[in-house]
Structures are given as structure tokens and as C-alpha cells.
Design a protein around this motif. Structure first.
Motif, short mmCIF file in Angstrom:
data_model
loop_
_atom_site.label_atom_id
_atom_site.label_comp_id
_atom_site.label_asym_id
_atom_site.label_seq_id
_atom_site.Cartn_x
_atom_site.Cartn_y
_atom_site.Cartn_z
N VAL A 42 -4.28 27.27 -50.04
CA VAL A 42 -5.47 26.97 -51.01
C VAL A 42 -5.12 27.10 -52.28
O VAL A 42 -4.08 27.56 -52.79
N LYS A 44 -6.14 28.59 -55.65
CA LYS A 44 -6.92 29.42 -56.24
C LYS A 44 -7.26 29.36 -57.82
O LYS A 44 -6.32 28.92 -58.41
N ASP A 55 -12.23 28.87 -55.73
CA ASP A 55 -10.95 28.41 -54.96
C ASP A 55 -11.32 27.29 -54.06
O ASP A 55 -12.55 27.03 -53.88
N ASN A 57 -10.28 25.53 -50.51
CA ASN A 57 -9.33 25.64 -49.39
C ASN A 57 -9.00 24.22 -48.74
O ASN A 57 -9.56 23.38 -48.93
N ASP A 81 -1.35 28.42 -53.36
CA ASP A 81 -0.97 29.74 -52.75
C ASP A 81 -0.96 29.09 -51.14
O ASP A 81 -1.65 28.46 -50.67
#
Length: 509
Positions: A42, A44, A55, A57, A81
Motif C-alpha cells: 500500500v 500510505k 491511501d 492500495n 508500505d
């Protein structure tokens, strides 16, 4: 009794669970990596301040990871992340250990993430696209582009969004306006002239390029569709195109089509380049690139005896002998087309023209009912050294495929001065029917390609029509179909009806 049975059942269940829990696992570290190397990835907003407001994805497709970030800025350095589903796994990029939520990575080009454990590796190709996902061109100039005649200097920064190889991403150039009626509308088309030859979005290297605005085409795809159809049937020198976003001096101008300048060039109209000294013998016979243009918008032009307006496109400067040669050749061609023996395969029109090139050009223009194609403008002819007169490249299809005030059940291009006469030859008609059968056999492919283009352009068209609200009923003179999907559906329906009409009427000739 019930209590005794319940106790016995629970005891059996507990024993079963304990048995399952101690059963040795046969799964290897390689199996773990294959199944669970990177469960989540992800971007962020908290770790990418100033770039993301929410965020993002990432999505997985096998060993490919992709993300689309909404910003149009040309900064693709992001902190990622991620989690690993395998104990003690190490994640690296180009040998550098990655720390989740900390390490910044440049995603200008696709990046390979490697997840390793116990000497076993699993690789992921990570592609990050921004804005609408199609290539973005950032054109920065030393001043505003206000003229079709005067260039301004600048640079072009190319963001391929991972779709094409791009050897050079920052290109010095000059830019100016282009077009005739299209230059008068709010969304302007542009001409780019690189300081040196360069490849662009997978297209061969050249200096001269064009950005078409497609202001009048609510589908944004008509010109690209026509060019693809032309290349598939062998229409001579048909350009490639690329859909792009254009950002001019920091302002997003919407969706554009990038394509080649119509010119004599080894990667464009590939015919001999005429030199000033080529004034005799075979040398003077080519190459010449001409345009029928009722505006006579060129330094060199002439009219035939039947008043067909020709301009010299390339070269735009000729010696007196060269100008006299090509003018005379065009007149000889017209004379042969209208001669009593015009259908003679040796001494008639076939002595002067490349018949196949005429037919290939004609069929795409007639199918599209291109408003310019009946001796108006953007009707290109070429003559190579020691060669016959050919037609091409195809050009300018924004007002075509139903995007006109004309009905789809009429002959149009066939009514042009020369074509009207050529269709009086049964041998020419027979060749047209044969090639038409090939075009019609690919009807389903046309609809499939329209759907593919529309899907590819979905986000781009949304951004474009936020800037230029042309989907509204009063957005353009021609009728609106309400929304983008309606415009695409209308174009497909119109093409279907046009093919049915042409098929019946070619057969009746």
C-alpha cells in the motif's frame, strides 16, 4: 446419559485437534514465498505527504504489482508500505534492503522487488502509474504558444507511465500552433520540432511531431481508429498514434493524440528526398509529397485543368524545373484519367497511378465518410523517384464515422473528381470490391478495438470533459449522446449501418 455422550464427543474433538496440531508440515520455504511473499502492498498518505491525500492500495496479478496514484505531478518517488507473510523474509530493490513505510523508491520505470528467505527468491514487477494511467507529456515553453507561424523554445518531459521504452525523457524543442479550423477552437493543436531526432513512446526517431486536440470528436478515438484500420489493410504510410495527457506550462489541457508530422522521412513517408540539384533525368522524378487543399495554404500550389487544388507539402521549396515537372506529371495523370482510353491497363490511368494505394486510401475514407476526403483538404498524394503517383497517408478523421451532419447511406468520397471517373472502369470496381471484402471481414475486430480504446481512455476522457464540457447537449453543434459511453455506442452503431449500406451498394455497382 446425554451428559456422558457429550463429554465423550468433546474429548474426541480435543484429541483430534491436538493430533492435527502436531502433524508435520510438508510446506517448504519456496511454497511459502509462492503463496504469501507480499500479502499487502500500500502507498500510505501519511508516508507520502504532499503527494497523496488518501491511501492507495496496490493490486496483484500473478507476480506483477501495480498502483495508480491520482496526482498529475511528474514525481514518481514514493514510500511503500508492505508486509511479508514469511518469517525472516528480506525485501530488496536492486540489492538495497527495503524498510516498509520508510524507504523511498523511484518508480519512473517499473521496479523489481525481490523477497528472499533462506536463499530462495520471489520477484515482483512493480509498476506505478499516475493520473489517468496513460502517458503524460509535460510541455514547458519560454513563452505562450499564440501562433501557427512562430515557434517558441522549450522542453518536453515524457512520462510513459511504464507503457513504453523511452530512451530520452527530457527533450529540447520548439513548439507552435497548427491546424486550420482546429486552431480557432478553445482546445488547441500543436506542432513540435525537436532539436535532434528522438524516439517517442515507442515510435521511431524523428524531429517533427503533432499533438491533435480532437476537440470536435466526443469519443476522442476516431483518428486513431481510422489510422489503425488503414495500417491493417496496407494504406500507404499511415501514421502511428498514441493517446497522451498534455500539460502545457503547468496546466493540464486534456487528452490529446500524439502522431507523426506528415513529411518525407525514412520513418514517415519513406520516399526519396529531393535535393535542389535534382533537376534532370531520374533524379527530378521524386520524391514529392502533395496535398489537395482548397485553402491553397502553402507557398507552392497549382490547379489542374479541372480545377483540382494541389499544394506542395514536402519539399515546400522547389526549383522552377522541379515545380514544372511535378505540375506536368499531375496534369498528365488527370488527362489519362479522363481520356477516352482511360481504362487501358497499359496506356490509361494505370500508367500514372499506384492503383492499390488509391483503393486502400479510398476505402477507409469512404467507410468513415470523412468530410475532408472529397477533394477538400488533408488528401495526400506522393510520388517517389521513378514511381507512380500514390495516395497517402490517411489524415484528419475527427469529423468522420458519424460525427457529421451527413447521413450514413450515401456515397461521398466516391464523388471526388478523380474517383468518380475511376469508378467508371469495371476493372477498378472489381479491385475495390475485392479489397472491401477484406475490410468487411474484420468488422468484429473494429468493434473490439473501439471497446478496447474506450476502456483504455476511460479515466482520460473523464478528466478531459471536466476541462472541456463538450458532452453536454450544447457543447458542440452536432447532437450529443448524453455521456461518453453513449458517444462510443453511437459510433459503433453508425459504423455497423455504414458497413451494411456500403456492402449492398458495392455489390450493386
Amino acid at each position: 446419559m446425554r451428559k456422558i455422550l457429550l463429554i465423550a464427543f468433546l474429548a474426541t474433538a480435543v484429541l483430534s485437534c491436538k493430533k492435527d496440531a502436531v502433524k508435520p508440515s510438508t510446506q517448504t520455504p519456496a511454497d511459502d514465498l509462492a503463496i504469501n511473499a507480499l500479502p499487502t502492498v500500500v502507498l500510505k498518505a501519511s508516508h507520502n505527504p504532499g503527494k497523496l491525500t488518501a491511501d492507495v492500495n496496490c493490486t496483484f496479478k500473478g507476480s506483477e504489482v501495480s498502483a495508480l496514484v491520482p496526482t498529475i505531478d511528474n514525481n514518481k518517488t514514493f514510500v511503500v508500505d508492505f508486509t511479508t507473510g514469511v518469517p525472516n523474509a528480506v525485501v530488496t530493490v536492486n540489492g538495497v534492503v527495503q524498510q516498509s513505510g520508510v524507504t523511498a523508491v523511484d518508480f519512473t520505470n517499473p521496479v523489481t522487488y525481490t523477497v528472499s528467505v533462506n536463499g530462495i527468491n520471489r520477484k515482483y514487477k512493480f509498476t506505478l502509474k499516475n493520473f489517468t494511467g496513460i502517458p503524460v507529456l509535460y510541455l514547458n515553453t519560454s513563452g505562450p504558444i499564440v501562433s501557427k507561424d512562430d515557434y517558441v523554445t522549450g522542453t518536453l518531459v515524457v512520462n510513459t507511465n511504464g507503457l513504453y521504452e523511452q530512451p530520452k525523457n527530457n527533450i529540447a524543442l520548439q513548439a507552435k500552433g497548427r491546424g486550420n479550423s482546429t486552431w480557432t477552437v478553445p482546445k488547441k493543436p500543436y506542432r513540435l520540432k525537436f532539436d535532434s531526432k528522438a524516439e517517442l513512446l515507442g515510435m521511431p526517431a524523428a524531429k517533427n511531431w503533432v499533438l491533435l486536440a480532437n476537440y470536435a470528436d466526443r469519443t476522442l478515438i476516431r483518428t486513431s481508429l481510422a489510422f489503425e484500420m488503414g495500417r491493417k489493410i496496407g494504406a500507404h504510410f499511415t501514421p502511428q498514434t498514441r493517446f497522451v495527457e498534455l500539460v502545457l506550462n503547468g496546466t493540464h489541457l486534456g487528452s490529446y493524440v500524439l502522431t507523426s508530422q506528415v513529411e518525407i522521412h525514412e520513418n514517415r513517408v519513406n520516399i526519396a528526398e529531393l535535393k535542389e540539384t535534382d533537376e534532370t533525368g531520374d533524379a527530378i522524378t521524386g520524391g514529392y509529397l502533395l496535398e489537395v487543399d482548397f485553402r491553397l495554404d502553402a507557398p507552392l500550389w497549382f490547379r489542374t485543368k479541372k480545377n483540382l487544388p494541389f499544394t506542395l507539402k514536402d519539399p515546400d521549396e522547389l526549383t522552377d524545373a522541379q515545380f514544372a515537372y511535378i505540375k506536368d506529371y499531375i496534369q498528365q495523370t488527370e488527362d489519362a484519367i479522363f481520356a477516352d482510353n482511360f481504362a487501358d491497363p497499359v496506356n490509361g490511368y494505370a500508367k500514372y497511378i499506384n492503383v492499390d494505394s488509391f483503393i486502400n486510401w479510398y476505402l477507409i475514407e469512404e467507410l468513415g465518410l470523412n468530410i475532408d476526403s472529397k477533394d477538400q483538404s488533408s488528401v495526400y498524394y506522393y510520388k517517389d523517384r521513378n514511381g507512380k503517383l500514390g495516395m497517402g497517408p490517411l489524415w484528419d478523421f475527427d469529423i468522420s464515422f458519424g460525427n457529421t451532419w451527413l447521413p450514413g447511406n450515401i456515397w461521398y468520397t466516391k464523388g471526388g473528381l478523380w474517383f468518380k471517373r475511376l469508378f467508371q472502369d469495371p476493372a477498378f470496381v472489381k479491385k475495390v470490391r475485392t479489397k472491401w471484402a477484406l475490410v468487411k471481414s474484420r468488422e468484429k475486430d473494429i468493434y473490439k478495438r473501439i471497446d478496447e480504446m474506450a476502456l483504455y481512455m476511460n479515466l482520460s476522457q473523464q478528466k478531459n470533459f471536466e476541462i472541456w464540457p463538450l458532452l453536454k447537449p450544447d457543447g458542440l453543434p452536432l447532437q450529443s449522446r448524453g455521456d461518453y459511453n453513449g458517444e462510443v455506442a453511437y459510433a459503433k452503431e453508425w459504423i455497423g449501418k455504414r458497413i451494411l449500406w456500403l456492402d449492398a451498394n458495392f455489390a450493386a455497382l
